[in-house]
Design a protein around this motif. Structure first.
Motif, PDB file in Angstrom:
ATOM      1  N   LEU A 144       0.833  -1.200   0.000  1.00  9.76           N
ATOM      2  CA  LEU A 144       0.000   0.000   0.000  1.00  9.76           C
ATOM      3  C   LEU A 144       0.869   1.252   0.000  1.00  9.76           C
ATOM      4  O   LEU A 144       0.621   2.189  -0.760  1.00  9.76           O
ATOM      5  CB  LEU A 144      -0.927   0.005   1.219  1.00  9.76           C
ATOM      6  CG  LEU A 144      -1.816   1.250   1.359  1.00  9.76           C
ATOM      7  CD1 LEU A 144      -2.837   1.318   0.222  1.00  9.76           C
ATOM      8  CD2 LEU A 144      -2.536   1.250   2.704  1.00  9.76           C
ATOM      9  N   LEU A 145       1.902   1.277   0.855  1.00 12.29           N
ATOM     10  CA  LEU A 145       2.774   2.448   0.928  1.00 12.29           C
ATOM     11  C   LEU A 145       3.515   2.677  -0.391  1.00 12.29           C
ATOM     12  O   LEU A 145       3.768   3.817  -0.774  1.00 12.29           O
ATOM     13  CB  LEU A 145       3.776   2.280   2.073  1.00 12.29           C
ATOM     14  CG  LEU A 145       3.195   2.354   3.494  1.00 12.29           C
ATOM     15  CD1 LEU A 145       4.266   2.062   4.530  1.00 12.29           C
ATOM     16  CD2 LEU A 145       2.545   3.710   3.746  1.00 12.29           C
ATOM     17  N   GLU A 146       3.839   1.593  -1.083  1.00 12.85           N
ATOM     18  CA  GLU A 146       4.539   1.732  -2.353  1.00 12.85           C
ATOM     19  C   GLU A 146       3.614   2.127  -3.503  1.00 12.85           C
ATOM     20  O   GLU A 146       4.090   2.545  -4.565  1.00 12.85           O
ATOM     21  CB  GLU A 146       5.252   0.421  -2.696  1.00 12.85           C
ATOM     22  CG  GLU A 146       6.430   0.109  -1.778  1.00 12.85           C
ATOM     23  CD  GLU A 146       7.199  -1.130  -2.215  1.00 12.85           C
ATOM     24  OE1 GLU A 146       6.869  -1.678  -3.299  1.00 12.85           O
ATOM     25  OE2 GLU A 146       8.131  -1.534  -1.495  1.00 12.85           O
ATOM     26  N   ASN A 147       2.309   2.005  -3.292  1.00 14.01           N
ATOM     27  CA  ASN A 147       1.338   2.337  -4.333  1.00 14.01           C
ATOM     28  C   ASN A 147       0.283   3.304  -3.820  1.00 14.01           C
ATOM     29  O   ASN A 147      -0.894   3.227  -4.181  1.00 14.01           O
ATOM     30  CB  ASN A 147       0.663   1.057  -4.842  1.00 14.01           C
ATOM     31  CG  ASN A 147       1.631   0.124  -5.530  1.00 14.01           C
ATOM     32  OD1 ASN A 147       1.880   0.233  -6.725  1.00 14.01           O
ATOM     33  ND2 ASN A 147       2.195  -0.825  -4.767  1.00 14.01           N
ATOM     34  N   MET A 148       0.714   4.239  -2.974  1.00 16.80           N
ATOM     35  CA  MET A 148      -0.221   5.165  -2.354  1.00 16.80           C
ATOM     36  C   MET A 148      -0.935   6.046  -3.375  1.00 16.80           C
ATOM     37  O   MET A 148      -2.107   6.393  -3.207  1.00 16.80           O
ATOM     38  CB  MET A 148       0.506   6.041  -1.333  1.00 16.80           C
ATOM     39  CG  MET A 148      -0.433   6.828  -0.433  1.00 16.80           C
ATOM     40  SD  MET A 148      -1.393   5.785   0.682  1.00 16.80           S
ATOM     41  CE  MET A 148      -0.174   5.421   1.937  1.00 16.80           C
ATOM     42  N   ASP A 149      -0.231   6.399  -4.460  1.00 18.35           N
ATOM     43  CA  ASP A 149      -0.868   7.232  -5.476  1.00 18.35           C
ATOM     44  C   ASP A 149      -2.059   6.506  -6.099  1.00 18.35           C
ATOM     45  O   ASP A 149      -3.141   7.079  -6.263  1.00 18.35           O
ATOM     46  CB  ASP A 149       0.136   7.631  -6.563  1.00 18.35           C
ATOM     47  CG  ASP A 149       0.874   6.447  -7.163  1.00 18.35           C
ATOM     48  OD1 ASP A 149       0.808   5.359  -6.566  1.00 18.35           O
ATOM     49  OD2 ASP A 149       1.512   6.613  -8.217  1.00 18.35           O
ATOM     50  N   GLY A 150      -1.878   5.227  -6.417  1.00 20.36           N
ATOM     51  CA  GLY A 150      -2.980   4.446  -6.973  1.00 20.36           C
ATOM     52  C   GLY A 150      -4.116   4.271  -5.985  1.00 20.36           C
ATOM     53  O   GLY A 150      -5.288   4.281  -6.362  1.00 20.36           O
TER      54      GLY A 150
END
Length: 207
Positions: A144-150
């Motif tokens: 989640l932290l690595e794909n927060m923008d999505g």
């Protein structure tokens, strides 16, 4: 079943004379429907916490908790009430809260006490399924932290200003993909999302 009473129909010529006399014609059913306000399901907040109760993502859509401090206190109370419970719904402070756990995450959708619980659950399910797609079924803190923008783009497609826009995860993913395929739109959207994500992480570290 008894039929509802209808306004009496005027005899021929009565309508014109009534209008000339200044009498107001009784409202029709069509007129009543035309002036009814639409009924909208509304969301007060959506947030995701880790298994220690720290905020990872959050959006509030009204002024129930106007300050960051009040939001954090509310989230802590919600976490304490739900983190060890086996139910999927809780009631706190006059609000209905539906939630779902996934590995080291807890996802929450908050509505008023009078809100339709099934509708809140449909929003939660849509959020989880949409995140599962963009995170390749790894709905956990690290991804989640690595794909927060999505994740923020997904949430924006589901709820806007507290109003539920979409509860079908397939439609949400299509719209997110469309936005990310548009270079001009993506640059602006991702910049806003990253700024919001930075704020979320900052407050999570300060908690």
């Amino acid at each position: 079943m008894q039929r509802p009473e209808a306004w009496p129909r005027p005899h021929p010529g009565e309508g014109a004379s009534a209008g000339q006399a200044g009498g107001a014609a009784p409202p029709t059913r069509a007129t009543e429907l035309r002036f009814q306000e639409p009924s909208l399901y509304t969301i007060k907040a959506v947030f995701i916490l880790d298994n220690d109760g720290r905020r990872l993502l959050a959006k509030y859509y009204d002024d129930t908790f106007p300050s960051m401090k009040e939001q954090m206190v509310f989230e802590k109370n919600v976490f304490n009430k739900t983190s060890r419970a086996e139910s999927e719904i809780a009631f706190l402070g006059g609000m209905t809260i539906v939630y779902k756990s996934s590995i080291d995450l807890l996802l929450y959708v908050v509505g008023s006490s009078s809100e339709n619980e099934l509708m809140l659950m449909s929003v939660l399910a849509c959020l989880f399924d949409s995140l599962s797609h963009i995170l390749r079924k790894n709905v956990e803190k690290r991804w989640l932290l690595e794909n927060m923008d999505g994740a923020f783009l997904v949430l924006d497609e589901i709820v806007d200003g507290g109003v539920i826009l979409e509860s079908d995860p397939q439609q949400v993913i299509q719209k997110v993909n469309f936005r990310t395929d548009d270079p001009g739109l993506t640059e602006q959207s991702v910049a806003q999302v990253l700024q919001s994500a930075k704020e979320q992480i900052k407050w999570s570290l300060l908690k």
